[in-house]
Enzyme design. Structure first.
Site, short mmCIF file in Angstrom:
data_model
loop_
_atom_site.label_atom_id
_atom_site.label_comp_id
_atom_site.label_asym_id
_atom_site.label_seq_id
_atom_site.Cartn_x
_atom_site.Cartn_y
_atom_site.Cartn_z
N ASP A 1 -125.87 13.70 -70.48
CA ASP A 1 -126.72 12.80 -69.69
C ASP A 1 -126.99 11.47 -70.41
O ASP A 1 -126.91 11.39 -71.63
CB ASP A 1 -128.09 13.46 -69.44
CG ASP A 1 -127.98 14.58 -68.43
OD1 ASP A 1 -126.85 14.97 -68.08
OD2 ASP A 1 -129.04 15.10 -68.02
N HIS B 1 -126.70 9.80 -62.72
CA HIS B 1 -128.01 10.24 -63.22
C HIS B 1 -129.06 9.20 -62.83
O HIS B 1 -130.07 9.07 -63.51
CB HIS B 1 -127.90 10.39 -64.75
CG HIS B 1 -129.03 11.14 -65.39
ND1 HIS B 1 -129.60 12.27 -64.85
CD2 HIS B 1 -129.69 10.92 -66.57
CE1 HIS B 1 -130.55 12.71 -65.67
NE2 HIS B 1 -130.64 11.91 -66.71
N HIS C 1 -133.09 5.90 -64.69
CA HIS C 1 -133.89 7.03 -65.13
C HIS C 1 -135.36 6.90 -64.73
O HIS C 1 -136.26 7.02 -65.57
CB HIS C 1 -133.78 7.17 -66.66
CG HIS C 1 -133.71 8.60 -67.12
ND1 HIS C 1 -134.83 9.38 -67.29
CD2 HIS C 1 -132.66 9.37 -67.47
CE1 HIS C 1 -134.46 10.59 -67.73
NE2 HIS C 1 -133.15 10.62 -67.85
N HIS D 1 -126.79 15.33 -74.46
CA HIS D 1 -126.92 13.88 -74.22
C HIS D 1 -125.94 13.15 -75.13
O HIS D 1 -125.91 13.40 -76.34
CB HIS D 1 -128.35 13.43 -74.50
CG HIS D 1 -129.36 14.07 -73.59
ND1 HIS D 1 -129.80 15.36 -73.76
CD2 HIS D 1 -129.98 13.59 -72.47
CE1 HIS D 1 -130.67 15.65 -72.80
NE2 HIS D 1 -130.79 14.61 -71.99
ZN ZN Z 1 -131.75 11.92 -68.50
#
Ligand code: ZN
Length: 415
Positions: A166, A216, A220, A309
């Site tokens: 991510d 994503h 964010h 991540h």
């Molecule tokens: Zn994230």
């Protein structure tokens, strides 16, 4: 008197000789006809097939029938191709072997190539040249194991994991792609639209090596559930526009920041959403050994989705050990869509946390087509059904994890 009898005897003798000559001629004629038939059928036809690749109607028909029934099934090939000269000389039906391996000759002189074939109740796999395969064979997104004697072994399975990253792409993403490529592994990247334009060549490379492009959101937001559906739509539309600009392709899957979603959000974005069943906590740990231990000591049940991540250096370093070690332990690393396909799931606009057999059997996975997976022959798909024993341990945890882990509320990766 004697003379007459002598003449009579001579006449009979000559008659006899003539009859024998006719008999011999007739025998030669029959032998010649048989030989001619043999030569034409046994030698000329195969040569014509081999040289010209003729009899296409027959082959195409067989291929078409097989293709309709099963994409992984072997096709019957007439004799053709240089490697088959040795095969042409052995036309008796049954198994044959040469220095390259074993093949199966049918009564009509064809042999099986390029897929699964059941012979005497046993499923075998033949390569493109018609030789029987052993060990691991990959068909589509799945691997199948064939014993040394060539028989399919449904009990030996390669468990699948979906690594997901991510918040990238970032400065460490390319290094992660190096590791994936070196290990023949795929992963899914849930990217932020605002980062995509900074690393277009990294995004292109993801696509080129078989990784999956996920969205994503753009930046964010905290959280999709509260920002309003118009903003949700814009977050994902803008990210797709950036991806298309970078590599010509929009995202195929999505993940909500902080794992915060509801069905309205999914219906707005119109993509399958992915949670995870194993959280590496790498965003918090920021330690190579700790990241490694979280993944390797985690619940790696077949069908697990792992959260990492790609914006942290420690994560990128840990991946250099995680990926080869998982592969060495027999895992196949695939994208989330490949995992879904392998498990017989047609992805919906719904949320997915894992593709464990227990979750599938329990009806927790949207779009699961029970018993109608993409797999090969009947024997092969039968084997896959007997996988319940492999789902040990995944069960108790699925309840607490499937709604997003407890860390969700404290999850913060600095975005
Ligand atoms: Zn994230």
């Amino acid at each position: 008197m004697d003379k007459n009898r002598y003449r009579e005897r001579m006449r009979k003798k000559q008659q006899q000789l003539r009859r024998r000559r006719y008999m011999r001629l007739a025998t030669y004629a029959v032998a010649f006809v048989l030989l001619a038939v043999f030569v034409v059928r046994g030698i000329i036809f195969p040569i014509i097939d081999r040289v010209g690749g003729h009899k296409p109607d027959e082959t195409v028909e067989v291929q078409a029938q097989v293709a309709a029934a099963d994409p992984n099934a072997a096709v019957r090939q007439p004799l053709k191709g240089q490697g088959d000269v040795s095969k042409a000389s052995v036309l008796t039906p049954g198994w044959h072997e040469d220095e390259n391996g074993r093949w199966y000759q049918n009564a009509d002189h064809t042999y099986y190539t390029g897929g699964f074939q059941e012979i005497d109740g046993v499923t075998y796999c033949f390569d493109g040249n018609g030789y029987m395969q052993t060990g691991w064979v990959t068909k589509g997104v799945k691997d199948y194991y064939f014993n040394d004697d060539g028989s399919y072994n449904p009990d030996i399975r390669r468990p699948m994991l979906a690594l997901t990253f991510d918040d990238g792409p970032g400065e460490y993403t390319d290094g992660i792609l190096d590791v994936l490529e070196e290990n023949n592994a795929h992963a899914t990247f849930f990217m932020l639209g605002q980062n995509v334009g900074l690393y277009p060549e990294v995004v292109q490379r993801m696509k080129a090596i078989g990784c999956e492009l996920g969205s994503h959101s753009w930046d964010h937001p905290m959280t999709l559930v509260t920002i309003g559906l118009d903003s949700v739509a814009k977050q994902f539309a803008d990210t797709d526009a950036a991806l298309i600009e970078a590599c010509g392709q929009a995202s195929t899957v999505a993940r909500a920041p902080y794992g915060e979603w509801n069905q309205d959000v999914i219906d707005t974005v119109q993509k399958p959403f992915f949670m995870w069943s194993l959280d590496s906590l790498d965003w918090k740990l920021r330690d190579v050994q700790a990241d490694y231990d979280m993944v390797l000591n985690g619940d790696l049940t077949d069908g697990t989705i792992i959260l990492m991540h790609d914006i942290h250096q420690a994560s990128a370093e840990a991946i250099k050990r995680i990926v080869p070690d998982l592969v060495a332990q027999g895992y196949k690393l695939v994208t989330v869509s490949e995992l879904a396909e392998a498990k017989g799931v047609t992805l919906q606009n719904a949320s997915y946390s894992d593709f464990w057999d227990s979750s599938l059997a329990n009806g927790e996975v949207a779009g699961y087509n029970m018993g109608s997976t993409d797999s090969g022959s009947d024997a092969v798909s039968d084997g896959e059904a007997s996988s319940e024993e492999l789902s040990d341990g995944s069960w108790e945890e699925s309840g607490e994890l499937s709604d997003g882990s407890e860390d969700e509320s404290v999850y913060s990766d600095g975005q």
